[in-house]
Write a protein that holds these residues in place. Structure first.
Motif, PDB file in Angstrom:
ATOM      1  N   ARG A 197       0.859  -1.190   0.000  1.00 56.21           N
ATOM      2  CA  ARG A 197       0.000   0.000   0.000  1.00 56.21           C
ATOM      3  C   ARG A 197       0.890   1.233   0.000  1.00 56.21           C
ATOM      4  N   ALA A 249       0.947   5.735  -0.629  1.00 57.91           N
ATOM      5  CA  ALA A 249       0.122   6.942  -0.612  1.00 57.91           C
ATOM      6  C   ALA A 249       0.961   8.178  -0.922  1.00 57.91           C
ATOM      7  N   ILE A 303      -2.961   3.602  -2.728  1.00 59.57           N
ATOM      8  CA  ILE A 303      -3.149   2.645  -3.809  1.00 59.57           C
ATOM      9  C   ILE A 303      -2.584   1.311  -3.342  1.00 59.57           C
ATOM     10  N   GLU A 304      -3.182   0.249  -3.841  1.00 58.49           N
ATOM     11  CA  GLU A 304      -2.720  -1.105  -3.526  1.00 58.49           C
ATOM     12  C   GLU A 304      -2.061  -1.656  -4.778  1.00 58.49           C
ATOM     13  N   ARG A 313      -4.620  -0.793  -7.686  1.00 59.37           N
ATOM     14  CA  ARG A 313      -5.980  -0.365  -7.371  1.00 59.37           C
ATOM     15  C   ARG A 313      -5.932   0.933  -6.602  1.00 59.37           C
ATOM     16  N   GLY A 314      -6.713   1.897  -7.054  1.00 57.53           N
ATOM     17  CA  GLY A 314      -6.798   3.172  -6.367  1.00 57.53           C
ATOM     18  C   GLY A 314      -8.235   3.632  -6.282  1.00 57.53           C
ATOM     19  N   TYR A 315      -8.412   4.894  -5.956  1.00 61.89           N
ATOM     20  CA  TYR A 315      -9.743   5.469  -5.844  1.00 61.89           C
ATOM     21  C   TYR A 315     -10.420   5.474  -7.214  1.00 61.89           C
ATOM     22  N   ARG A 367      -8.791   0.918 -11.457  1.00 62.18           N
ATOM     23  CA  ARG A 367      -8.073  -0.346 -11.313  1.00 62.18           C
ATOM     24  C   ARG A 367      -7.280  -0.568 -12.590  1.00 62.18           C
TER      25      ARG A 367
END
Length: 95
Positions: free
Chosen positions: A3, A5, A21-22, A29-31, A34
């Protein structure tokens, strides 16, 4: 992987537009977006990846360079005039 940021406070947000984000072995994957990692290549400074991204119902293809240390990750978006984003690893922070 992990993760990441843009700001330390974002690591502790469970939802909203200021979340980390992952990154996994298969996607970013984020807000509200993907990106599937379609291809990844190791280079001398890290990795370059070809992505298929989906955001707000639209798909697009992008290329990104990833250069990481223990605490930071620099994503350079190759199809956005080499725009670079510096992120911090959330697992190194305490909440």
């Amino acid at each position: 992987m992990g993760r990441w940021a843009a700001e330390a406070d974002w690591c502790f947000n469970p939802r909203g537009d200021r979340v980390p984000i992952e990154i996994t072995t298969t996607e970013l994957r984020g807000y509200e977006n993907r990106c599937e990692i379609q291809r990844i290549t190791e280079i001398s400074t890290g990795y370059e990846a070809a992505l298929k991204c989906e955001a707000e119902g639209e798909a697009r293809y992008e290329r990104v360079r990833m250069a990481a240390t223990q605490q930071t990750l620099v994503l350079t978006w190759l199809d956005r005039n080499d725009q670079a984003v510096r992120l911090i690893r959330c697992s190194t922070l305490r909440g």
